[in-house]
Design a protein around this motif. Structure first.
Motif, short mmCIF file in Angstrom:
data_model
loop_
_atom_site.label_atom_id
_atom_site.label_comp_id
_atom_site.label_asym_id
_atom_site.label_seq_id
_atom_site.Cartn_x
_atom_site.Cartn_y
_atom_site.Cartn_z
N ARG A 4 5.64 -0.42 3.01
CA ARG A 4 4.56 -0.56 2.67
C ARG A 4 3.71 0.29 2.95
NH1 ARG A 4 1.75 -6.29 2.83
NH2 ARG A 4 3.23 -7.14 1.79
N LYS A 5 3.65 1.27 3.98
CA LYS A 5 3.07 3.08 4.20
C LYS A 5 3.76 3.55 3.64
CE LYS A 5 0.74 0.57 8.22
NZ LYS A 5 1.05 1.02 9.78
N ASN A 6 2.99 4.53 2.78
CA ASN A 6 3.54 5.81 2.00
C ASN A 6 3.57 6.58 3.68
OD1 ASN A 6 3.14 5.19 -0.25
ND2 ASN A 6 1.07 5.60 -0.49
N TYR A 7 4.33 7.43 3.77
CA TYR A 7 5.61 8.31 4.75
C TYR A 7 6.27 9.41 4.05
CZ TYR A 7 9.37 5.39 5.83
OH TYR A 7 10.42 5.16 5.34
N LYS A 17 5.62 0.92 -4.09
CA LYS A 17 5.80 -0.16 -5.33
C LYS A 17 7.39 0.14 -5.86
CE LYS A 17 2.04 -1.40 -7.89
NZ LYS A 17 1.61 -1.66 -8.37
N PHE A 18 8.05 2.38 -6.06
CA PHE A 18 8.92 2.49 -6.12
C PHE A 18 9.20 3.61 -4.84
CE2 PHE A 18 7.01 1.89 -9.94
CZ PHE A 18 7.83 1.20 -10.33
N PHE A 51 4.35 -12.13 1.38
CA PHE A 51 4.21 -11.07 1.91
C PHE A 51 5.94 -10.15 1.50
CE2 PHE A 51 7.47 -9.43 5.64
CZ PHE A 51 6.31 -9.54 6.45
N PHE A 52 6.68 -10.80 0.80
CA PHE A 52 7.33 -9.34 0.89
C PHE A 52 6.75 -8.84 -0.80
CE2 PHE A 52 10.77 -12.19 3.27
CZ PHE A 52 10.97 -10.99 3.93
N ARG A 53 6.35 -9.42 -1.34
CA ARG A 53 5.54 -8.49 -2.94
C ARG A 53 5.90 -7.43 -2.33
NH1 ARG A 53 1.23 -12.04 -4.61
NH2 ARG A 53 2.61 -13.47 -5.15
N GLY A 54 5.80 -6.53 -3.35
CA GLY A 54 5.13 -4.58 -2.66
C GLY A 54 6.77 -4.24 -2.21
N GLN A 55 6.91 -5.47 -1.70
CA GLN A 55 8.40 -4.13 -0.66
C GLN A 55 9.56 -5.02 -0.92
OE1 GLN A 55 8.87 -5.68 3.38
NE2 GLN A 55 6.11 -6.57 3.28
N SER A 70 3.11 -16.72 -9.58
CA SER A 70 2.50 -15.77 -10.35
C SER A 70 2.73 -14.52 -10.34
CB SER A 70 0.54 -16.07 -9.78
OG SER A 70 0.27 -15.33 -8.80
N ASN A 71 2.57 -13.66 -11.33
CA ASN A 71 3.23 -12.31 -11.17
C ASN A 71 4.19 -12.72 -10.55
OD1 ASN A 71 0.62 -11.55 -11.93
ND2 ASN A 71 -0.47 -11.61 -10.16
N ASN A 72 5.88 -12.64 -11.27
CA ASN A 72 6.98 -13.16 -10.06
C ASN A 72 7.88 -13.12 -11.28
OD1 ASN A 72 5.65 -12.06 -8.04
ND2 ASN A 72 5.99 -13.82 -6.30
N LYS A 73 8.99 -13.03 -11.04
CA LYS A 73 9.76 -13.74 -12.33
C LYS A 73 9.97 -14.49 -11.62
CE LYS A 73 11.86 -9.01 -13.29
NZ LYS A 73 13.35 -7.73 -13.90
N LYS A 74 10.85 -15.74 -12.07
CA LYS A 74 11.20 -17.33 -12.13
C LYS A 74 12.43 -17.45 -11.94
CE LYS A 74 6.35 -17.88 -13.30
NZ LYS A 74 6.39 -16.57 -13.48
N ILE A 75 13.30 -17.82 -11.26
CA ILE A 75 14.51 -18.53 -11.96
C ILE A 75 14.54 -20.09 -11.47
CG2 ILE A 75 15.52 -18.00 -9.45
CD1 ILE A 75 17.95 -17.55 -10.95
#
Length: 135
Positions: A4-7, A17-18, A51-55, A70-75
């Motif tokens: 999550r942290k930029n380094y 995000k990427f 918790f895992f959103r973003g990672q 919300s804001n996630n893909k669904k299956i």
């Protein structure tokens, strides 16, 4: 170090995000690894989804109701038919499956032992078998 942290290291930068790789003055953007969380409407599944959103790219597995996702893909995952999960795993690179789905109402499980066995035990077995085949 947390993703999550930029380094920065010598030739590598990770962002929330990427994963961005720097090599020879060019940037290569790769997407996050995908994880499927079954039971993402439940207490544990919803907490892990947040918790895992973003990672990771979180794909939420649901059975009947997906209103809380919300804001996630669904299956859609049905314990009787896992064809859509099998097809999804064959056509996508999934890093991990976190299995949180199950029947948790003790009174219901005591009155419906066969359904409880089917959902909480056999469904988990099927999911493991599909995962092993994908490996």
């Amino acid at each position: 170090m947390s993703p999550r942290k930029n380094y920065h290291k010598k030739n590598l930068t990770l962002s929330s995000k990427f994963n961005i790789k720097y090599k020879n003055n060019s940037f290569a953007k790769t997407t996050l690894q995908k994880i499927i969380i079954t039971g993402s409407n439940g207490f544990l599944g919803s907490k892990l989804t947040k918790f895992f959103r973003g990672q990771y790219e979180v794909i939420c597995g649901y059975n009947n109701n997906h209103n809380n996702i919300s804001n996630n893909k669904k299956i859609k995952i049905n314990y009787n038919n896992l064809e859509n999960v099998k097809n999804y795993l064959e056509s996508n690179k999934v890093f991990s499956i976190i299995h949180c789905a199950g029947l948790t109402n003790i009174e219901f499980c005591e009155e419906n032992k066969s359904k409880c066995l089917e959902v909480n035990y056999k469904f988990t077995q099927k999911l493991v078998q599909i995962s092993k085949k994908k490996k």
